[in-house]
Write an enzyme that holds these catalytic residues in place. Structure first.
Site, PDB file in Angstrom:
ATOM      1  N   LYS A   1       1.024  -1.300  -0.069  1.00 47.59           N
ATOM      2  CA  LYS A   1       0.063  -0.643   0.111  1.00 47.59           C
ATOM      3  C   LYS A   1       0.981   1.283  -0.230  1.00 47.59           C
ATOM      4  O   LYS A   1       1.450   1.402   1.036  1.00 47.59           O
ATOM      5  CB  LYS A   1      -1.132   0.167   1.250  1.00 47.59           C
TER       6      LYS A   1
ATOM      7  N   GLY B   1      -7.835   9.276   9.308  1.00 52.98           N
ATOM      8  CA  GLY B   1      -7.974   9.095  10.446  1.00 52.98           C
ATOM      9  C   GLY B   1      -9.402  10.202  11.019  1.00 52.98           C
ATOM     10  O   GLY B   1      -9.805  10.652  11.939  1.00 52.98           O
TER      11      GLY B   1
ATOM     12  N   ALA C   1      -9.423   6.068   3.208  1.00 51.78           N
ATOM     13  CA  ALA C   1      -9.287   6.983   4.380  1.00 51.78           C
ATOM     14  C   ALA C   1     -10.484   7.645   4.400  1.00 51.78           C
ATOM     15  O   ALA C   1     -11.041   7.530   3.392  1.00 51.78           O
ATOM     16  CB  ALA C   1      -8.155   7.634   3.419  1.00 51.78           C
ATOM     17  N   GLY C   2     -11.237   8.332   5.609  1.00 57.76           N
ATOM     18  CA  GLY C   2     -12.037   8.800   5.951  1.00 57.76           C
ATOM     19  C   GLY C   2     -13.242   8.605   6.148  1.00 57.76           C
ATOM     20  O   GLY C   2     -14.147   8.947   6.578  1.00 57.76           O
TER      21      GLY C   2
ATOM     22  N   ALA D   1      -9.163   1.663   9.368  1.00 62.28           N
ATOM     23  CA  ALA D   1      -8.479   1.583  10.276  1.00 62.28           C
ATOM     24  C   ALA D   1      -9.380   1.964  10.995  1.00 62.28           C
ATOM     25  O   ALA D   1      -9.900   1.433  12.791  1.00 62.28           O
ATOM     26  CB  ALA D   1      -7.368   1.413   9.874  1.00 62.28           C
TER      27      ALA D   1
END
Lengths: 68, 269
Positions: free
Chosen positions: B97, B158, B184-185, B206
């Site tokens: 990644k 995040g 992300a987001g 995550a």
């Protein structure tokens, strides 16, 4: 003087990469998910026992960490 | 009903890739992996942390998930390429990644460095999954240099702000033949569902899981959101309309006559 993970390390000039992995707190045979760079060059695991590190080298011993 | 996701030469049944960052305990991470049924998780390389308890690699290996090493924290193509090479050595995988960050506050990708690193890593035989801005033109360039997927952000890492520009995601989806993975987001399950409804092939998440009040419950919720969104996409949603359309037929509707109503004169409408 070798710099290991950002810290100067006295008395280790000429040590093998495997020795430095031990100094970093890891078992060079058993530990999984470990990689070593010497002066921004990857040292394959098979070369750790024989590859020596000269004075002035910058060594990074890295291990698996949680991260996105 | 089989609905397998193929990235490079790997087939995945789960369309959720779990980021391992932020879990306070490895046991919680393992449980989140179990309930989410994810088959692939991200992992980073760092100097050894003397405080760390237990082996992350052993835990992930016991979970039976594939590892997707990241290059988090790299600000140049040079550092990202070296980090990917180290990860290949550490984790025995060609997958990466690819993150090349351009700004420490937003953690937004640095487009020129990202493209440069992607090109070099593809040349070195890596399966490159680039974390990118939601820019359809950059996505096309990343596809041209041989990336295995496109991983656009919904909003900064995040931030939990969800998908700020669904239009761009739809354009990326329309233009590329590669899998599109929202990276992300995501803040909650509905964000993951929306990503899938927009046509994303998978979601990488995550923080929304690992820093939720109950990470294991949120792992189940977001995995459910991914599944629901995928099902809805394949089911084919209705077009939106400005005015109502009755869902009950007008035909056969009774005309009630109430005794209290004034009697209508015969012949009046």
């Amino acid at each position: 003087m070798i710099v290991l993970n950002g810290e100067p390390l006295a008395g280790c000039d000429g040590a093998t990469v495997a020795d430095l992995v031990v100094r970093a707190g890891l078992d060079p045979v058993a530990a999984r998910g470990v990689a070593v760079a010497v002066d921004a060059e990857v040292i394959p695991r098979g070369e750790w026992p024989t590859r020596t590190v000269a004075a002035g080298a910058n060594v990074e011993v890295l291990t698996a960490m949680q991260g996105g | 009903m089989s609905d397998t996701l193929t990235i490079a030469d790997r087939e995945l049944q789960s369309r959720l890739i779990l980021g391992t960052g932020g879990f306070a305990r490895l046991e919680t991470l393992a449980e989140a992996i179990r309930v989410s049924e994810t088959e692939m998780v991200t992992v980073a390389l760092r100097r050894i942390d003397p405080q760390m308890r237990g082996s992350l690699v052993d835990v992930l290996s016991d979970c039976g998930v594939a590892l997707l090493p990241n290059t988090a924290g790299c600000y140049t193509a040079r550092d990202a390429v070296l980090t990917a090479q180290l990860a290949r050595e550490a984790f025995e995988t060609d997958w990466v990644k690819l993150e090349v960050i351009g700004d420490e506050h937003t953690l937004l990708p640095d487009a020129p460095e990202l493209l440069l690193a992607a090109e070099q890593l593809v040349d070195q035989g890596f399966v490159v999954l680039p974390y990118t801005t939601d820019d359809p033109v950059l996505a096309r360039r990343l596809e041209d240099v041989g990336c295995a997927a496109i991983m656009p952000l919904g909003s900064p890492i995040g931030s939990g702000m969800g998908i700020r520009n669904p239009y761009n995601l739809r354009l990326i989806r329309e233009q590329t033949k590669l899998p599109v993975i929202l990276d992300a987001g995501v803040g909650t399950a509905s964000d993951a569902a929306l990503a899938m409804e927009l046509g994303c092939d998978a979601v990488l998440c995550a923080t929304a899981i690992s820093r939720a009040a109950d990470p294991v419950a949120m792992a189940a919720a977001i995995a459910g959101g991914v599944r629901a969104g995928r099902l809805a996409l394949r089911a084919g949603r209705i077009p939106t309309r400005t005015y109502a359309q009755a869902s009950t037929p007008d035909e056969g509707r009774p005309e009630f006559v109430h005794p209290s109503d004034p009697a209508s004169p015969i012949g009046s409408p």
